[in-house]
Design a protein around this motif. Structure first.
Motif, PDB file in Angstrom:
ATOM      1  N   SER A   1       0.851  -1.185   0.000  1.00  9.73           N
ATOM      2  CA  SER A   1       0.000   0.000   0.000  1.00  9.73           C
ATOM      3  C   SER A   1       0.890   1.238   0.000  1.00  9.73           C
ATOM      4  CB  SER A   1      -0.905   0.007   1.227  1.00  9.73           C
ATOM      5  OG  SER A   1      -1.739   1.144   1.225  1.00  9.73           O
ATOM      6  N   VAL A   2       0.566   2.185  -0.869  1.00  7.08           N
ATOM      7  CA  VAL A   2       1.329   3.433  -0.969  1.00  7.08           C
ATOM      8  C   VAL A   2       0.544   4.545  -0.281  1.00  7.08           C
ATOM      9  CG1 VAL A   2       2.382   5.116  -2.521  1.00  7.08           C
ATOM     10  CG2 VAL A   2       2.363   2.680  -3.138  1.00  7.08           C
ATOM     11  N   ALA A   3       1.213   5.270   0.633  1.00  9.37           N
ATOM     12  CA  ALA A   3       0.593   6.375   1.363  1.00  9.37           C
ATOM     13  C   ALA A   3       0.494   7.612   0.479  1.00  9.37           C
ATOM     14  CB  ALA A   3       1.426   6.704   2.609  1.00  9.37           C
ATOM     15  N   PRO A   4      -0.404   8.543   0.831  1.00 10.10           N
ATOM     16  CA  PRO A   4      -0.485   9.794   0.070  1.00 10.10           C
ATOM     17  C   PRO A   4       0.845  10.544  -0.013  1.00 10.10           C
ATOM     18  CG  PRO A   4      -2.413   9.573   1.467  1.00 10.10           C
ATOM     19  CD  PRO A   4      -1.469   8.459   1.842  1.00 10.10           C
ATOM     20  N   ASN A   5       1.697  10.404   1.016  1.00  8.62           N
ATOM     21  CA  ASN A   5       2.985  11.098   0.997  1.00  8.62           C
ATOM     22  C   ASN A   5       4.097  10.280   0.334  1.00  8.62           C
ATOM     23  OD1 ASN A   5       3.703   9.177   2.876  1.00  8.62           O
ATOM     24  ND2 ASN A   5       4.163  10.618   4.511  1.00  8.62           N
ATOM     25  N   GLY A   6       3.764   9.100  -0.207  1.00 10.03           N
ATOM     26  CA  GLY A   6       4.730   8.303  -0.948  1.00 10.03           C
ATOM     27  C   GLY A   6       5.362   7.153  -0.197  1.00 10.03           C
ATOM     28  N   LEU A   7       5.185   7.070   1.140  1.00 12.07           N
ATOM     29  CA  LEU A   7       5.723   5.923   1.876  1.00 12.07           C
ATOM     30  C   LEU A   7       5.033   4.645   1.402  1.00 12.07           C
ATOM     31  CD1 LEU A   7       5.949   7.300   5.523  1.00 12.07           C
ATOM     32  CD2 LEU A   7       7.783   7.106   3.840  1.00 12.07           C
ATOM     33  N   VAL A   8       5.738   3.528   1.522  1.00 16.70           N
ATOM     34  CA  VAL A   8       5.204   2.247   1.068  1.00 16.70           C
ATOM     35  C   VAL A   8       5.178   1.274   2.239  1.00 16.70           C
ATOM     36  CG1 VAL A   8       5.531   0.311  -0.511  1.00 16.70           C
ATOM     37  CG2 VAL A   8       6.122   2.625  -1.247  1.00 16.70           C
ATOM     38  N   ALA A   9       4.018   0.690   2.496  1.00 13.84           N
ATOM     39  CA  ALA A   9       3.892  -0.388   3.481  1.00 13.84           C
ATOM     40  C   ALA A   9       3.754  -1.691   2.701  1.00 13.84           C
ATOM     41  CB  ALA A   9       2.665  -0.169   4.361  1.00 13.84           C
ATOM     42  N   TYR A  10       4.470  -2.731   3.168  1.00 17.96           N
ATOM     43  CA  TYR A  10       4.386  -4.017   2.483  1.00 17.96           C
ATOM     44  C   TYR A  10       4.656  -5.140   3.466  1.00 17.96           C
ATOM     45  CZ  TYR A  10       9.492  -3.777   2.432  1.00 17.96           C
ATOM     46  OH  TYR A  10      10.800  -3.687   2.804  1.00 17.96           O
ATOM     47  N   THR A  11       4.173  -6.322   3.144  1.00 15.66           N
ATOM     48  CA  THR A  11       4.456  -7.495   3.966  1.00 15.66           C
ATOM     49  C   THR A  11       5.352  -8.446   3.188  1.00 15.66           C
ATOM     50  OG1 THR A  11       2.422  -8.595   3.233  1.00 15.66           O
ATOM     51  CG2 THR A  11       2.324  -7.376   5.310  1.00 15.66           C
ATOM     52  N   LEU A  12       6.251  -9.071   3.927  1.00 15.10           N
ATOM     53  CA  LEU A  12       7.123 -10.112   3.387  1.00 15.10           C
ATOM     54  C   LEU A  12       6.801 -11.421   4.082  1.00 15.10           C
ATOM     55  CD1 LEU A  12      10.711  -8.545   3.261  1.00 15.10           C
ATOM     56  CD2 LEU A  12       9.188  -9.021   1.349  1.00 15.10           C
TER      57      LEU A  12
ATOM     58  N   LEU B   1      -3.731   5.927   6.710  1.00 15.97           N
ATOM     59  CA  LEU B   1      -4.604   7.013   7.114  1.00 15.97           C
ATOM     60  C   LEU B   1      -4.473   8.125   6.078  1.00 15.97           C
ATOM     61  CD1 LEU B   1      -3.913   7.111  10.950  1.00 15.97           C
ATOM     62  CD2 LEU B   1      -5.883   6.120   9.776  1.00 15.97           C
ATOM     63  N   PRO B   2      -5.513   8.936   5.890  1.00 17.97           N
ATOM     64  CA  PRO B   2      -5.478   9.969   4.846  1.00 17.97           C
ATOM     65  C   PRO B   2      -4.312  10.955   4.961  1.00 17.97           C
ATOM     66  CG  PRO B   2      -7.713   9.699   5.658  1.00 17.97           C
ATOM     67  CD  PRO B   2      -6.821   8.872   6.548  1.00 17.97           C
ATOM     68  N   ASP B   3      -3.827  11.191   6.188  1.00 20.91           N
ATOM     69  CA  ASP B   3      -2.716  12.131   6.363  1.00 20.91           C
ATOM     70  C   ASP B   3      -1.352  11.436   6.402  1.00 20.91           C
ATOM     71  OD1 ASP B   3      -2.766  10.912   8.841  1.00 20.91           O
ATOM     72  OD2 ASP B   3      -3.013  12.775   9.976  1.00 20.91           O
ATOM     73  N   SER B   4      -1.314  10.148   6.069  1.00 26.08           N
ATOM     74  CA  SER B   4      -0.078   9.344   6.038  1.00 26.08           C
ATOM     75  C   SER B   4       0.570   9.180   7.405  1.00 26.08           C
ATOM     76  CB  SER B   4       0.945   9.932   5.060  1.00 26.08           C
ATOM     77  OG  SER B   4       0.421  10.038   3.767  1.00 26.08           O
ATOM     78  N   SER B   5      -0.168   9.438   8.480  1.00 30.96           N
ATOM     79  CA  SER B   5       0.414   9.356   9.825  1.00 30.96           C
ATOM     80  C   SER B   5       0.433   7.948  10.398  1.00 30.96           C
ATOM     81  CB  SER B   5      -0.346  10.271  10.789  1.00 30.96           C
ATOM     82  OG  SER B   5      -1.678   9.808  10.961  1.00 30.96           O
ATOM     83  N   GLY B   6      -0.235   7.023   9.757  1.00 27.07           N
ATOM     84  CA  GLY B   6      -0.263   5.659  10.264  1.00 27.07           C
ATOM     85  C   GLY B   6      -0.777   4.696   9.218  1.00 27.07           C
TER      86      GLY B   6
END
Length: 75
Positions: free
Chosen positions: A10-21, A59-64
């Motif tokens: 999942s890519v956050a609005p601010n560009g961070l990427v969350a992923y599972t391995l 979250l919409p503000d990329s805080s979590g």
């Protein structure tokens, strides 16, 4: 030596990427990672052994980041 697979992303609005391995298909090895692609660095420590993850969302503000765990397969 078991291979790793990326399962959820999942890519956050601010560009961070969350992923599972997951390693070798073993649900006991699933870890959640946060990556800053601009700096190519991991943010914080991975969350280990979270089991099967069906969905990741920011979250919409990329805080979590939130994730939904799926049912464990029957034993």
């Amino acid at each position: 030596n078991k291979p790793y697979s990326i399962k959820s992303v999942s890519v956050a609005p601010n560009g961070l990427v969350a992923y599972t391995l997951i390693r070798g298909g073993d649900l006991a090895t699933v870890t959640l990672h946060i990556l800053d692609p601009k700096t190519k660095s991991e943010i914080g420590k991975p969350i280990a052994r979270i089991g099967r993850v069906d969905y990741i969302s920011w979250l919409p503000d990329s805080s979590g980041v939130l994730y939904v765990r799926g049912d464990e397969p029957p034993k």
